[in-house]
Design an enzyme around this catalytic site. Structure first.
Site, PDB file in Angstrom:
ATOM      1  N   ASN A  25       1.030  -0.189   6.083  1.00  0.00           N
ATOM      2  CA  ASN A  25       1.354  -0.762   5.063  1.00  0.00           C
ATOM      3  C   ASN A  25       2.145  -1.979   5.322  1.00  0.00           C
ATOM      4  OD1 ASN A  25       2.402  -1.671   2.494  1.00  0.00           O
ATOM      5  ND2 ASN A  25       4.218  -0.306   2.494  1.00  0.00           N
ATOM      6  N   GLY A  26       1.700  -3.131   5.004  1.00  0.00           N
ATOM      7  CA  GLY A  26       2.250  -4.415   5.515  1.00  0.00           C
ATOM      8  C   GLY A  26       1.370  -5.466   5.747  1.00  0.00           C
ATOM      9  N   TRP A  48      -3.493  -1.947  -1.027  1.00  0.00           N
ATOM     10  CA  TRP A  48      -3.560  -2.907  -1.969  1.00  0.00           C
ATOM     11  C   TRP A  48      -3.833  -4.229  -1.060  1.00  0.00           C
ATOM     12  CZ3 TRP A  48      -3.224  -5.712  -6.551  1.00  0.00           C
ATOM     13  CH2 TRP A  48      -2.648  -7.079  -6.296  1.00  0.00           C
ATOM     14  N   HIS A  99       9.745 -30.208 -28.986  1.00  0.00           N
ATOM     15  CA  HIS A  99       9.360 -31.245 -27.850  1.00  0.00           C
ATOM     16  C   HIS A  99       8.098 -31.065 -27.120  1.00  0.00           C
ATOM     17  CE1 HIS A  99      13.635 -32.351 -28.484  1.00  0.00           C
ATOM     18  NE2 HIS A  99      13.938 -31.037 -28.592  1.00  0.00           N
ATOM     19  N   GLU A 114       1.833  -8.646 -18.334  1.00  0.00           N
ATOM     20  CA  GLU A 114       1.326  -7.911 -17.322  1.00  0.00           C
ATOM     21  C   GLU A 114       0.646  -6.627 -17.640  1.00  0.00           C
ATOM     22  OE1 GLU A 114       4.516  -6.111 -14.701  1.00  0.00           O
ATOM     23  OE2 GLU A 114       5.963  -6.438 -16.282  1.00  0.00           O
ATOM     24  N   CYS A 162       0.812  -1.063  -0.042  1.00  0.00           N
ATOM     25  CA  CYS A 162      -0.023  -0.092   0.065  1.00  0.00           C
ATOM     26  C   CYS A 162       0.931   1.242  -0.007  1.00  0.00           C
ATOM     27  CB  CYS A 162      -0.889   0.013   1.249  1.00  0.00           C
ATOM     28  SG  CYS A 162      -1.874  -1.403   1.523  1.00  0.00           S
ATOM     29  N   LYS A 218       6.331  -8.345 -20.065  1.00  0.00           N
ATOM     30  CA  LYS A 218       5.698  -6.925 -20.344  1.00  0.00           C
ATOM     31  C   LYS A 218       4.498  -7.293 -20.946  1.00  0.00           C
ATOM     32  CE  LYS A 218       7.617  -4.801 -18.150  1.00  0.00           C
ATOM     33  NZ  LYS A 218       8.549  -5.795 -17.526  1.00  0.00           N
ATOM     34  N   LYS A 247       3.571  -2.061  -7.705  1.00  0.00           N
ATOM     35  CA  LYS A 247       4.923  -1.764  -8.342  1.00  0.00           C
ATOM     36  C   LYS A 247       5.855  -2.491  -7.273  1.00  0.00           C
ATOM     37  CE  LYS A 247       8.144   0.288 -10.545  1.00  0.00           C
ATOM     38  NZ  LYS A 247       8.457  -0.127 -11.980  1.00  0.00           N
ATOM     39  N   ARG A 273       1.381   1.905  -5.889  1.00  0.00           N
ATOM     40  CA  ARG A 273       1.515   0.824  -4.940  1.00  0.00           C
ATOM     41  C   ARG A 273       0.415  -0.154  -4.625  1.00  0.00           C
ATOM     42  NH1 ARG A 273       6.340   1.839  -2.269  1.00  0.00           N
ATOM     43  NH2 ARG A 273       5.361   0.473  -0.367  1.00  0.00           N
ATOM     44  N   GLU A 288      11.466 -11.337 -20.890  1.00  0.00           N
ATOM     45  CA  GLU A 288      11.267 -10.056 -20.377  1.00  0.00           C
ATOM     46  C   GLU A 288      10.029  -9.553 -21.330  1.00  0.00           C
ATOM     47  OE1 GLU A 288      10.759  -6.419 -18.505  1.00  0.00           O
ATOM     48  OE2 GLU A 288      11.204  -8.715 -17.985  1.00  0.00           O
TER      49      GLU A 288
HETATM   50  C1  AGP Z   1       7.909  -5.995 -13.625  1.00  0.00           C
HETATM   51  O1  AGP Z   1       7.317  -5.176 -14.565  1.00  0.00           O
HETATM   52  C2  AGP Z   1       7.037  -6.201 -12.502  1.00  0.00           C
HETATM   53  N1  AGP Z   1       6.648  -4.831 -11.878  1.00  0.00           N
HETATM   54  C3  AGP Z   1       7.617  -7.069 -11.468  1.00  0.00           C
HETATM   55  O2  AGP Z   1       7.910  -8.368 -12.120  1.00  0.00           O
HETATM   56  C4  AGP Z   1       8.847  -6.578 -10.726  1.00  0.00           C
HETATM   57  O3  AGP Z   1       9.861  -6.854 -11.700  1.00  0.00           O
HETATM   58  C5  AGP Z   1       9.159  -7.477  -9.424  1.00  0.00           C
HETATM   59  O4  AGP Z   1       8.102  -7.322  -8.557  1.00  0.00           O
HETATM   60  C6  AGP Z   1      10.690  -7.033  -9.032  1.00  0.00           C
HETATM   61  O5  AGP Z   1      10.437  -5.770  -8.500  1.00  0.00           O
HETATM   62  P1  AGP Z   1      11.698  -5.159  -7.858  1.00  0.00           P
HETATM   63  O6  AGP Z   1      12.613  -5.142  -8.869  1.00  0.00           O
HETATM   64  O7  AGP Z   1      11.348  -3.833  -7.375  1.00  0.00           O
HETATM   65  O8  AGP Z   1      12.408  -6.021  -6.802  1.00  0.00           O
END
Ligand code: AGP
Length: 609
Positions: free
Chosen positions: A100-101, A74, A505, A489, A2, A486, A604, A27, A482
């Protein structure tokens, strides 16, 4: 996962809180709320939904007051709803908390308080904190908070206000990030810098188990023992613009376009044209230290893990040391063979990802040397690692990581070159070749970004697909992973990255007429092999889009469409390919109308396990 913010000063708190929450919405964004002391009582306004819902309600029903706390959520405990939204308070509403937590022992505490006659409105762990403070109140809010902390297990960043002592705002952190913004006659707490940047550039980073008491003209920080401590104030060198959209429709596009500068900044003062060495800041990783290392691990999550795979490639190719790249959530429970002869490289944009942090702490306990690659100064990972190599990407707001990834790649290459030079496994000529290729990447990425409209056209023809395969061999396979992440997500299209040679395979059974294949063919030594894999899927009716290096004409005869990247050394193509895959994902998501910067179900920085 959060965002929390708090304000005490002379200005009206409500606008400052809502503005701060806007900068923290990446967040978590399933509900939001504020609590403001209006001189008599604390007025709480909280609603399910985006921050804009709260903003509307506060406009309709404004609240006066210069002390307040705010939260954007969140959900972890209790589904998104008005009642589960923060802030939470005790029954009489005179002690109010944002959090937050996760309070891991909240059920136990809840039962104990229920036996004492307390009742609860929400399903959250946070309401338990508010009620616990009421139960333990000693007549001194700081003392009460300290007492309550001895009962809380888990992770928390808390913001607490009470009508009983309305001249104070209390902040506490354990495992969840919390900063203090120091102003003139006003002070702030926040989960992250962008929330307060508009008001001050002077911040304190709270350590674990530190408690801050904010008054209008005073900031007092107590350590775990309750002793007042002096801390170094940190001046943030980010501009507000850095943390704002700067005219772009989405933070993601802004951050994709910021990559040339971020790449340049990350190489500045570390990789110099006329120097046959890498200057790794103050990191002492010379021949002596390296000879004491017999195992290297790279541990991370998500996109950072994908950067780690390229790091494995570079360190193994250049320095000839075996590297294990692990997802942190697996590493921390697999009883890894780590000891004082291990170098554990943790990669994290936010520096707050719970699994990565736990992996760091586990490795540290086993005596390993910890090197962190992170983008956020003062983040927990940066403070708990033995050494830190910062990616100078600036604030990354969009949930989908872009410029942090490419700057992590640069850090990986610089590290691999440094280790290889120290161990003498590469020649100076080879070093110069890779150095010069890396130094070219900012300008090459700039070149590629000029063609973003061609990529938009491609996206506009393909955004309706419901499945995509990314193919690659060797380094291209890691880049394909990667690219696939992208797309998944932010567009919510199911896609898979596949080692092209592995397709036959089994998975090739999924390929049929019109299946969209994005094939990466930038590795000279694997080029022919990749072309034949493209022919295999073409033969099953797939629509093949290739990404290749300029001059590779052959691929045109096999692929339906080709995006070319400027010719560059094969070892560093991930840096110049990925902007194309980022833009494909971006424009497909825009065409599908998804929330690009705040995709569903994501946040994030993942600060819980
Ligand atoms: C990537 O676009 C995502 N936001 C997610 O996979 C992210 O890379 C992952 O949560 C790791 O985050 P960090 O690099 O802040 O540790």
């Amino acid at each position: 996962m959060c965002g929390i913010v708090g304000y005490i000063g002379n200005k009206q708190a409500a606008d400052i809180l809502i503005d701060g929450l806007k900068k923290l919405e990446y967040r978590g964004y399933d509900s939001a709320g504020i609590a403001v002391y209006n001189g008599e009582k604390i007025k709480v306004q909280k609603y399910k939904g985006r921050l804009s819902v709260l903003e509307e309600k506060v406009k309709e029903n404004p609240v006066q007051g210069t002390l307040g706390i705010g939260h954007t959520r969140w959900a972890t405990h209790g589904a998104p709803s008005d009642i589960n939204s923060h802030p939470h308070s005790n029954a009489s509403g005179d002690i109010v908390v944002v959090h937050n937590g996760i309070i891991e022992n909240y059920m136990e505490l809840k039962e104990e308080l229920e036996e004492e006659g307390y009742t609860f409105k929400s399903e959250t762990d946070t309401e338990v904190v508010a009620q616990l403070l009421d139960y333990l109140y000693t007549g001194d809010i700081v003392e009460t908070v300290q007492k309550a902390l001895t009962r809380l297990n888990g992770s928390y960043a808390l913001g607490i206000i009470s009508t009983r002592e309305p001249d104070k705002l209390i902040g506490v952190r354990k495992d969840s990030p919390l900063i203090v913004g120091v102003g003139e006659g006003e002070n702030f707490i926040a989960s992250d810098i962008p929330a307060i940047l508009k008001h001050t550039k002077n911040v304190y980073f709270l350590e674990n188990n530190e408690l801050v008491i904010l008054e209008k003209d005073q900031v007092t920080i107590l350590n775990k023992k309750g002793k007042a401590i002096k801390k170094e104030i940190f001046e943030v060198n980010w501009s507000i613009e850095d943390a704002e959209k700067g005219g772009y429709r989405h933070f993601m596009l802004k951050e994709i376009e910021e990559q040339p500068k971020a790449l340049k900044d990350t190489m500045t003062s570390r990789l110099l044209e006329d120097q046959d060495q890498v200057i790794l800041d103050q990191i002492k990783l010379g021949k002596k230290e390296l000879q004491n290392i017999n195992r290297i691990f790279i541990v991370a999550c998500g996109t950072a893990y994908h950067a780690g795979l390229v790091g494995k490639y570079a360190i193994e190719r250049f320095a000839r040391i075996p590297v294990e790249t692990e997802v942190a959530s697996e590493f921390r429970y697999k009883k890894p063979i780590v000891d004082e002869h291990s170098l554990v490289i943790v990669v994290s944009q936010s520096g707050e990802t719970a699994d990565t942090l736990a992996a760091l702490r586990l490795a540290k306990e086993k005596g390993a040397r910890i090197l962190a690659i992170t983008n956020v100064i003062g983040s927990t990972v940066s403070r708990e690692a033995d050494n830190v190599l910062y990616t100078w990407a600036g604030p990354e707001i969009a949930v989908a990581s872009t410029k942090a990834y490419t700057t992590q790649l640069i850090c990986m290459y610089m590290l691999a070159l440094h280790i290889a030079l120290e161990l003498g496994t590469i020649s100076v000529e080879f070093f110069r070749e890779i150095r010069d290729a890396l130094k070219q990447t900012p300008q090459m990425v700039e070149e590629i970004l000029k063609h973003k409209h061609d990529i938009q056209k491609f996206a506009d023809h393909n955004f309706n697909t419901n499945s995509v395969f990314f193919l690659g061999r060797g380094l291209d396979y890691y880049t394909a992973m990667e690219g696939s992440l992208k797309l998944k997500e932010i567009s919510y299209i199911h896609s898979e990255a596949y080692a092209a040679g592995e397709l036959k395979h089994g998975t090739i059974a999924l390929i049929e007429k019109g299946t969209l294949i994005i094939a990466l063919a930038t590795q000279q030594e694997l080029y022919e092999k990749l072309l034949s894999n493209m022919k295999e899927v073409k033969a099953r009716g797939a629509h093949v889009v290739a990404i290749a290096q300029e001059g590779h004409e052959e691929v045109k005869k096999v692929a339906d469409e080709v995006f070319y990247i400027p010719r560059i050394n094969d070892h560093v193509t991930p840096v110049t390919i990925i902007p194309i895959l980022q833009l494909i994902a971006y424009y497909i998501a825009v065409a599908r109308g998804t929330d690009v910067d705040k995709p569903r179900n994501l946040a994030k920085s993942v600060t819980v396990e």
